[in-house]
Motif scaffolding. Structure first.
Motif, PDB file in Angstrom:
ATOM      1  N   TYR A   1       9.516   2.544   7.911  1.00 20.18           N
ATOM      2  CA  TYR A   1       8.073   2.233   8.176  1.00 20.18           C
ATOM      3  C   TYR A   1       7.908   0.567   8.457  1.00 20.18           C
ATOM      4  CZ  TYR A   1       3.294   1.299   7.037  1.00 20.18           C
ATOM      5  OH  TYR A   1       2.173   1.003   6.992  1.00 20.18           O
ATOM      6  N   LEU A   2       8.303  -0.213   7.601  1.00 25.81           N
ATOM      7  CA  LEU A   2       8.206  -1.452   8.133  1.00 25.81           C
ATOM      8  C   LEU A   2       8.586  -1.971   9.530  1.00 25.81           C
ATOM      9  CD1 LEU A   2       7.478  -4.542   7.129  1.00 25.81           C
ATOM     10  CD2 LEU A   2       9.584  -4.649   6.250  1.00 25.81           C
ATOM     11  N   ARG A   3       9.631  -1.633   9.760  1.00 23.57           N
ATOM     12  CA  ARG A   3      10.540  -1.955  11.016  1.00 23.57           C
ATOM     13  C   ARG A   3       9.513  -1.132  12.216  1.00 23.57           C
ATOM     14  NH1 ARG A   3      14.494  -1.525   7.589  1.00 23.57           N
ATOM     15  NH2 ARG A   3      15.850  -3.610   7.332  1.00 23.57           N
ATOM     16  N   ARG A   4       9.229  -0.145  12.061  1.00 25.64           N
ATOM     17  CA  ARG A   4       8.466   0.451  13.131  1.00 25.64           C
ATOM     18  C   ARG A   4       7.013  -0.316  13.356  1.00 25.64           C
ATOM     19  NH1 ARG A   4       9.673   6.078  15.538  1.00 25.64           N
ATOM     20  NH2 ARG A   4      12.105   6.033  15.048  1.00 25.64           N
ATOM     21  N   LEU A   5       6.279  -0.601  12.165  1.00 24.92           N
ATOM     22  CA  LEU A   5       5.031  -1.210  12.043  1.00 24.92           C
ATOM     23  C   LEU A   5       5.149  -2.563  12.780  1.00 24.92           C
ATOM     24  CD1 LEU A   5       2.325  -1.354  10.026  1.00 24.92           C
ATOM     25  CD2 LEU A   5       3.562  -3.118   9.346  1.00 24.92           C
TER      26      LEU A   5
ATOM     27  N   LEU B   1       4.438  10.565   5.614  1.00 21.73           N
ATOM     28  CA  LEU B   1       4.927   9.348   6.564  1.00 21.73           C
ATOM     29  C   LEU B   1       6.201   9.593   7.231  1.00 21.73           C
ATOM     30  CD1 LEU B   1       4.874   6.370   6.676  1.00 21.73           C
ATOM     31  CD2 LEU B   1       6.342   6.118   4.650  1.00 21.73           C
ATOM     32  N   GLU B   2       7.029  10.528   6.947  1.00 27.33           N
ATOM     33  CA  GLU B   2       7.753  11.096   7.992  1.00 27.33           C
ATOM     34  C   GLU B   2       7.392  11.346   9.355  1.00 27.33           C
ATOM     35  OE1 GLU B   2      11.277  11.889   7.804  1.00 27.33           O
ATOM     36  OE2 GLU B   2      11.788  11.703   5.871  1.00 27.33           O
ATOM     37  N   LYS B   3       6.026  12.189   9.052  1.00 25.54           N
ATOM     38  CA  LYS B   3       5.391  12.424  10.280  1.00 25.54           C
ATOM     39  C   LYS B   3       4.900  11.530  11.209  1.00 25.54           C
ATOM     40  CE  LYS B   3       2.658  16.869  11.467  1.00 25.54           C
ATOM     41  NZ  LYS B   3       1.528  17.333  11.193  1.00 25.54           N
TER      42      LYS B   3
ATOM     43  N   PHE C   1      -2.279   4.269   8.395  1.00 33.57           N
ATOM     44  CA  PHE C   1      -1.680   4.978   7.084  1.00 33.57           C
ATOM     45  C   PHE C   1      -1.631   4.192   6.095  1.00 33.57           C
ATOM     46  CE2 PHE C   1       2.007   6.636   4.645  1.00 33.57           C
ATOM     47  CZ  PHE C   1       1.899   7.834   4.726  1.00 33.57           C
ATOM     48  N   ALA C   2      -1.410   2.812   6.026  1.00 36.87           N
ATOM     49  CA  ALA C   2      -1.313   1.935   5.044  1.00 36.87           C
ATOM     50  C   ALA C   2      -2.988   2.050   4.273  1.00 36.87           C
ATOM     51  CB  ALA C   2      -1.028   0.454   5.260  1.00 36.87           C
ATOM     52  N   LEU C   3      -3.825   1.940   5.282  1.00 38.18           N
ATOM     53  CA  LEU C   3      -5.220   1.918   4.580  1.00 38.18           C
ATOM     54  C   LEU C   3      -5.556   3.065   3.891  1.00 38.18           C
ATOM     55  CD1 LEU C   3      -7.884   0.744   4.481  1.00 38.18           C
ATOM     56  CD2 LEU C   3      -8.606   1.636   6.584  1.00 38.18           C
ATOM     57  N   ALA C   4      -5.013   4.476   4.179  1.00 36.19           N
ATOM     58  CA  ALA C   4      -5.063   5.423   3.723  1.00 36.19           C
ATOM     59  C   ALA C   4      -4.658   5.670   2.336  1.00 36.19           C
ATOM     60  CB  ALA C   4      -4.519   6.742   4.587  1.00 36.19           C
ATOM     61  N   CYS C   5      -3.450   4.937   2.115  1.00 31.68           N
ATOM     62  CA  CYS C   5      -2.709   4.851   0.891  1.00 31.68           C
ATOM     63  C   CYS C   5      -3.760   3.967  -0.111  1.00 31.68           C
ATOM     64  CB  CYS C   5      -1.244   4.247   1.077  1.00 31.68           C
ATOM     65  SG  CYS C   5      -0.077   5.256   1.864  1.00 31.68           S
ATOM     66  N   LEU C   6      -4.200   2.971   0.452  1.00 34.64           N
ATOM     67  CA  LEU C   6      -4.899   2.298  -0.365  1.00 34.64           C
ATOM     68  C   LEU C   6      -6.176   3.040  -0.792  1.00 34.64           C
ATOM     69  CD1 LEU C   6      -5.080  -1.222   1.415  1.00 34.64           C
ATOM     70  CD2 LEU C   6      -3.802  -0.721  -0.578  1.00 34.64           C
ATOM     71  N   VAL C   7      -6.997   3.661   0.079  1.00 30.29           N
ATOM     72  CA  VAL C   7      -7.915   4.523  -0.308  1.00 30.29           C
ATOM     73  C   VAL C   7      -7.762   5.410  -1.543  1.00 30.29           C
ATOM     74  CG1 VAL C   7      -9.682   5.958   0.824  1.00 30.29           C
ATOM     75  CG2 VAL C   7      -9.254   4.010   1.774  1.00 30.29           C
ATOM     76  N   LEU C   8      -6.500   6.071  -1.268  1.00 28.09           N
ATOM     77  CA  LEU C   8      -6.110   7.249  -2.255  1.00 28.09           C
ATOM     78  C   LEU C   8      -5.614   6.620  -3.585  1.00 28.09           C
ATOM     79  CD1 LEU C   8      -3.548   9.604  -0.297  1.00 28.09           C
ATOM     80  CD2 LEU C   8      -5.735  10.329  -1.689  1.00 28.09           C
TER      81      LEU C   8
ATOM     82  N   ALA D   1       0.851  -1.137   0.190  1.00 29.72           N
ATOM     83  CA  ALA D   1       0.036  -0.146   0.082  1.00 29.72           C
ATOM     84  C   ALA D   1       0.862   1.341  -0.048  1.00 29.72           C
ATOM     85  CB  ALA D   1      -0.920   0.055   1.175  1.00 29.72           C
ATOM     86  N   VAL D   2       2.030   1.385   0.620  1.00 32.83           N
ATOM     87  CA  VAL D   2       2.660   2.522   1.095  1.00 32.83           C
ATOM     88  C   VAL D   2       3.733   2.713  -0.083  1.00 32.83           C
ATOM     89  CG1 VAL D   2       4.007   3.437   2.726  1.00 32.83           C
ATOM     90  CG2 VAL D   2       2.028   2.343   3.651  1.00 32.83           C
TER      91      VAL D   2
END
Ligand SMILES: NC(=O)c1ccc[n+]([C@@H]2O[C@H](COP(=O)([O-])OP(=O)(O)OC[C@H]3O[C@@H](n4cnc5c(N)ncnc54)[C@H](O)[C@@H]3O)[C@@H](O)[C@H]2O)c1
Ligand SMILES: O=P(O)(O)OC[C@@H](O)[C@@H](O)[C@H](O)[C@H](O)CO
Length: 412
Positions: A276-280, A407-409, A347-354, A254-255
């Motif tokens: 992003y992946l590691r933090r997720l 994403l940084e934010k 955030f991943a869902l938001a990327c998919l929706v966009l 997604a991202v």
């Protein structure tokens, strides 16, 4: 012995057929495989009763195995009589399947059709033929090892088959219920592609099989040193694998395209997508799992980083909304129930929706036309006000600042 294989996709060729070959070579099995093609659509990979190579990537280079276990391929739509003859076979003991999560459905079907439409109805009719032929011999029941990623795959298949069996003949249904064994299994090996000659995948593999110990003697692959584990309950293992590996895949698919990545390993190596992946995993997924899942998460990141796999994010993005629902939403719900947040999964869902809505235009959208159309019409895909609100916040941030800055934010 013969194994009936439902579906001839790359995954079964690079996983189950590879294991059967290794089991035959080690002398713990002596079996051939007959593949049934059970959809009327042309196969992505032409199915042949011929040897192929399985090329597995590992730390010390590729491992190549010649797999020569498929001795027959039958198209259920071209030769249903041959399928019925195979079902009668004395040497048949086991059935493995992978029909994707769309295959194990419990819906009415025309059991007099040649063949019936759905996978469970086809199995019911084939088993009925076997039952009639063997006169209800209790020793002639079959063992089923479904590889579809549905939760409780064995139980689901059993209940759909039994419903059709009851419609065919109550005595046959009783035999199926008592003498056919349907195992819940969970499979793990990344198999990104292949063709008629070759299947490409990773060296790592694991097959967890739950239930009646009978299967250990019928399919003793652990005795050949293969990564097959017989457990009483695979539930906890399944949750760990799906949340960590499949959830990471779905989030990255997604991202990472919004950050210009095309493959999984590019994403893991990308400074922002990799972080992003590691933090997720560290801040959202692992806290929802029992202690001890850390090493599997670390190993998964290494597996995903392998450059040899060439796993395209666009391929993983197939039906991404439904996958997010089964792989990522449970993490969000668990975090919320614990009074925490899960902004990276949302955030991943938001990327998919966009992406589904067509912004940006080059996002790899591969989903049911109706699902895509509803999102394009501005309908949020889940009936959950908090999720809708948090997703909308991310969507606004991405629109305002661009995906990288947004994403940084969230990460920092
Ligand atoms: N590729 C992997 O890395 C991997 C790893 C673990 C599990 N899986 C499982 O494998 C599936 C994808 O398999 P693949 O990678 O071999 O892809 P594939 O497209 O090559 O094979 C999919 C198979 O499913 C059959 N199929 C599709 N829809 C069906 C339906 N409605 N009824 C009956 N059969 C149907 C197709 O005919 C084909 O044989 C995933 O959905 C997942 O369940 C894949
Ligand atoms: O096969 P899918 O499309 O359901 O999911 C894509 C991947 O997440 C999946 O195939 C993994 O590679 C696999 O589950 C690893 O065991």
């Amino acid at each position: 012995m013969r194994i009936l294989q439902i579906g001839g996709g790359n995954f079964l060729r690079g996983f189950a057929d590879w294991m059967i070959q290794k089991g035959n070579d080690a002398g713990v099995l002596d079996t051939g495989v007959v593949v049934l093609k059970v959809t009327p659509r042309p196969s992505r990979v032409p199915l042949r009763a011929a040897p192929f190579r399985v090329v597995l990537d590992g730390p010390d280079g590729p491992d190549v195995t010649r797999v020569d276990v498929i001795d027959e391929v039958v198209d259920a739509y071209a030769d249903w009589d041959r399928c019925l003859a195979i079902a009668r076979g004395d040497d048949l003991r086991l059935v493995v399947s992978n029909t994707t999560e769309a295959g194990i459905v419990d819906v009415p079907d025309d059991l007099s059709a040649r063949p019936p439409e759905t996978f469970p109805a086809k199995i019911a009719v084939l088993l009925h033929e076997r039952w009639r032929h063997c006169g209800g011999d209790p020793a002639r029941g079959l063992s089923f090892l479904p590889c579809e990623l549905n939760e409780d795959n064995g139980r689901l298949l059993r209940s759909a088959v039994l419903r059709h069996a009851a419609a065919l003949d109550p005595a046959f249904a009783a035999w199926t219920g008592a003498h056919c064994r349907f195992y819940d299994t969970i499979v793990d090996r990344i198999v990104p592609g292949g063709d008629a000659e070759e299947v490409r995948g990773e060296r790592y593999a694991h097959w967890a099989i739950a239930g009646d110990p009978h299967i250990r003697d019928e399919f003793p692959l652990d005795r050949a040193g293969l990564p097959v584990e017989f457990l009483e309950d695979i539930g906890p293992y399944r949750v760990k694998k799906v949340r960590i590996l499949n959830g990471s895949h779905t989030a990255l698919a997604a991202v990472a395209p919004l950050l210009g990545c095309v493959t999984v390993n590019q994403a893991v190596g990308h400074p922002l997508a990799g972080e992003y992946l590691r933090r997720l995993l560290d801040t959202e997924v692992l806290p929802t799992l029992p202690p001890g899942a850390g090493p599997f998460a670390a190993a998964t990141v290494e597996r995903l980083a392998s450059p040899a796999l060439e796993h395209r994010l666009a391929d993983i993005a197939l039906n991404a909304i439904a996958k997010w629902q089964t792989r990522n939403l449970p993490v969000v719900r668990d975090r919320w129930a614990a009074g925490e947040r899960a902004p990276l999964n949302v955030f991943a869902l938001a990327c998919l929706v966009l992406g589904y809505a067509g912004e940006p235009g080059d996002f790899p959208v591969r989903d049911d036309a109706e699902v895509v159309a509803r999102i394009r019409d501005g309908v949020f895909p889940f009936d959950d006000a908090r999720l809708a609100e948090e997703t909308a916040d991310h969507v606004r941030a991405i629109r305002a600042a661009g995906p990288e800055a947004a994403l940084e934010k969230v990460i920092r």
